[in-house]
Write an enzyme that holds these catalytic residues in place. Structure first.
Site, PDB file in Angstrom:
ATOM      1  N   MET A  33       0.840  -1.205   0.000  1.00 37.82           N
ATOM      2  CA  MET A  33       0.000   0.000   0.000  1.00 37.82           C
ATOM      3  C   MET A  33       0.873   1.252   0.000  1.00 37.82           C
ATOM      4  SD  MET A  33      -3.473  -0.856   1.995  1.00 37.82           S
ATOM      5  CE  MET A  33      -2.913  -0.495   3.633  1.00 37.82           C
ATOM      6  N   GLY A  34       2.175   1.100  -0.283  1.00 36.43           N
ATOM      7  CA  GLY A  34       3.054   2.261  -0.364  1.00 36.43           C
ATOM      8  C   GLY A  34       3.564   2.698   0.996  1.00 36.43           C
ATOM      9  N   HIS A  40       9.292  -3.570   3.404  1.00 36.44           N
ATOM     10  CA  HIS A  40       8.961  -3.778   1.998  1.00 36.44           C
ATOM     11  C   HIS A  40      10.239  -4.067   1.193  1.00 36.44           C
ATOM     12  CE1 HIS A  40       5.666  -0.877   3.327  1.00 36.44           C
ATOM     13  NE2 HIS A  40       4.959  -1.891   2.882  1.00 36.44           N
ATOM     14  N   GLN A  64     -10.476  -2.492   1.895  1.00 38.84           N
ATOM     15  CA  GLN A  64     -10.062  -3.116   3.151  1.00 38.84           C
ATOM     16  C   GLN A  64     -10.076  -2.137   4.325  1.00 38.84           C
ATOM     17  OE1 GLN A  64      -6.151  -4.159   1.381  1.00 38.84           O
ATOM     18  NE2 GLN A  64      -5.295  -3.638   3.365  1.00 38.84           N
ATOM     19  N   GLY A 163       4.866 -10.289   3.753  1.00 42.34           N
ATOM     20  CA  GLY A 163       5.611 -10.255   5.005  1.00 42.34           C
ATOM     21  C   GLY A 163       4.908 -11.064   6.090  1.00 42.34           C
ATOM     22  N   MET A 200       8.537  -2.815  11.833  1.00 40.99           N
ATOM     23  CA  MET A 200       8.351  -1.683  10.905  1.00 40.99           C
ATOM     24  C   MET A 200       6.956  -1.728  10.313  1.00 40.99           C
ATOM     25  SD  MET A 200      11.863  -1.105   8.917  1.00 40.99           S
ATOM     26  CE  MET A 200      13.388  -0.871   9.824  1.00 40.99           C
ATOM     27  N   SER A 202       4.081   1.048   7.968  1.00 41.33           N
ATOM     28  CA  SER A 202       3.794   2.382   7.418  1.00 41.33           C
ATOM     29  C   SER A 202       3.038   3.214   8.436  1.00 41.33           C
ATOM     30  CB  SER A 202       2.959   2.254   6.138  1.00 41.33           C
ATOM     31  OG  SER A 202       3.626   1.424   5.219  1.00 41.33           O
TER      32      SER A 202
HETATM   33  P1  AMP Z   1       1.519  -2.956   3.431  1.00 44.76           P
HETATM   34  O1  AMP Z   1       2.094  -1.913   2.533  1.00 44.76           O
HETATM   35  O2  AMP Z   1       1.495  -2.570   4.870  1.00 44.76           O
HETATM   36  O3  AMP Z   1       0.199  -3.489   2.937  1.00 44.76           O
HETATM   37  O4  AMP Z   1       2.521  -4.183   3.381  1.00 44.76           O
HETATM   38  C1  AMP Z   1       2.893  -4.749   2.139  1.00 44.76           C
HETATM   39  C2  AMP Z   1       3.663  -6.020   2.407  1.00 44.76           C
HETATM   40  O5  AMP Z   1       4.826  -5.722   3.165  1.00 44.76           O
HETATM   41  C3  AMP Z   1       2.845  -7.032   3.230  1.00 44.76           C
HETATM   42  O6  AMP Z   1       3.077  -8.331   2.711  1.00 44.76           O
HETATM   43  C4  AMP Z   1       3.421  -6.864   4.614  1.00 44.76           C
HETATM   44  O7  AMP Z   1       3.314  -8.033   5.403  1.00 44.76           O
HETATM   45  C5  AMP Z   1       4.870  -6.555   4.291  1.00 44.76           C
HETATM   46  N1  AMP Z   1       5.488  -5.870   5.425  1.00 44.76           N
HETATM   47  C6  AMP Z   1       5.039  -4.746   6.052  1.00 44.76           C
HETATM   48  N2  AMP Z   1       5.829  -4.449   7.103  1.00 44.76           N
HETATM   49  C7  AMP Z   1       6.781  -5.415   7.154  1.00 44.76           C
HETATM   50  C8  AMP Z   1       7.880  -5.677   8.027  1.00 44.76           C
HETATM   51  N3  AMP Z   1       8.156  -4.896   9.064  1.00 44.76           N
HETATM   52  N4  AMP Z   1       8.656  -6.754   7.790  1.00 44.76           N
HETATM   53  C9  AMP Z   1       8.371  -7.573   6.732  1.00 44.76           C
HETATM   54  N5  AMP Z   1       7.351  -7.386   5.869  1.00 44.76           N
HETATM   55  C10 AMP Z   1       6.561  -6.317   6.085  1.00 44.76           C
END
Ligand code: AMP
Length: 313
Positions: A33-34, A40, A64, A163, A200, A202
């Site tokens: 989601m950036g 990421h 979502q 992740g 970590m 966002s």
């Molecule tokens: P998001 O942008 O929050 O939707 O996350 C996108 C992808 O990055 C998802 O598969 C998350 O699980 C992964 N992700 C977010 N934060 C972390 C982190 N701290 N460590 C590993 N993967 C992450």
């Protein structure tokens, strides 16, 4: 703009991946989601290490978010995202538009589709999507699975990287890929943490300085659970009780600043409540700091969950 990386809309991405597929190149998708960070970046680096053409999607998925959640204020940092994706080795960054993914969604006054997926064709995540985060965020996993299915089919990805930070999401995406025979290999990658242990996210950028230190309660609770398991505890009921006690102490140390959403010991692949503890048993937890909701999880045994500098925890 970073040299070498291609910044694509949906039409451009479709042309690029069609060409790659006809050339026999394998494509890895990293859905995000950036507001990209090292978590990421670790997914992107993993994809590059596999030698695949790496496509990062950046899309804040309205389906979502609940009506009172942070869809409107979710950070949108496209230029920085392209830079970070490039430095981690991505080949392409794809910015879909809402109408690319939800062509039949009705559009509200603010130009965004009606939140939620009701009224349009969507994936029902089923019972595993209704517990834990799904209990606090009704419809959340229907929205996640729906958008991921669309991202998979549009991108023609062979592999997708997620992740472990979002453990329940990973379990559900794996289930969806299996049950719908999507033919996409779903890879899970370890949680990347800040040097002090905070996972970590966002959403960490929403935290005020005093909330930032209170947020460490999640990681401390994980460390407490792992220490009890290492010391020989094997009863889930006893450990959960001890963890709730430890959590209550965290809440009293930060009155009104910290509120538990859930804390639970679960079987790693099914998310059913655990009874007998094993190294792979997963502690999953979610908490509110003011109106910021953070999640974390870890296995009780095995590899470290401690801080790392970007290479994976
Ligand atoms: P998001 O942008 O929050 O939707 O996350 C996108 C992808 O990055 C998802 O598969 C998350 O699980 C992964 N992700 C977010 N934060 C972390 C982190 N701290 N460590 C590993 N993967 C992450």
């Amino acid at each position: 703009m970073s040299a070498g990386i291609r910044r694509l809309d949906t039409v451009g991405m479709r042309a690029a991946t069609a060409a790659l597929v006809s050339a026999g190149t394998r494509i890895s998708l990293v859905p995000t989601m950036g507001a990209l960070h090292e978590g990421h970046a670790s997914l992107i680096r993993r994809s590059r290490a596999d030698g695949h053409a790496t496509l990062v999607s950046v899309f804040v998925n309205p389906a979502q978010f609940g009506p009172t959640e942070d869809f409107g204020r979710y950070p949108r940092t496209h230029e920085a995202d392209v830079e970070l994706a490039a430095s981690a080795g991505a080949d392409m960054v794809w910015f879909p538009e809402v109408h690319d993914l939800y062509p039949s969604a009705s559009v509200g006054v603010a130009g965004t589709p009606r939140l939620g997926v009701a009224g349009t064709m969507h994936v029902c995540a089923g019972p595993t999507g209704e517990v834990l985060c799904g209990a606090s965020r009704p419809g959340f996993f229907d929205g996640v699975c729906t958008v991921v299915l669309k991202l998979f089919s549009l991108s023609r990805a062979h592999v997708a990287h997620f992740g472990e930070k979002d453990w329940q999401q990973l379990v559900l995406i794996r289930q969806m890929a299996r049950e719908f025979h999507l033919g996409v290999v779903v890879r899970g990658e370890p949680i990347v943490r800040e040097p002090d242990g905070l996972a970590m996210s966002s959403r960490n950028r929403y935290l005020q300085p005093e909330q930032r230190s209170t947020a460490l309660a999640l990681h401390r609770t994980i460390e407490f659970a792992r220490a009890r398991f290492a010391a020989g505890e094997r009863s889930a009921a006893r450990l959960e009780e001890a963890l709730l006690g430890a959590w209550r102490a965290e809440e009293s140390a930060a009155p009104r600043a910290l509120r538990l959403d859930y804390l639970s010991l679960r079987e790693p692949d099914t998310l059913m409540p655990a009874e007998q503890l094993a190294p792979a048993t997963r502690l999953v937890l979610a908490a509110y700091l003011g109106d910021v909701r953070l999640i974390d999880n870890a296995p009780l045994g095995g590899g470290s969950t401690s801080a790392s500098e970007g290479g994976g925890a």
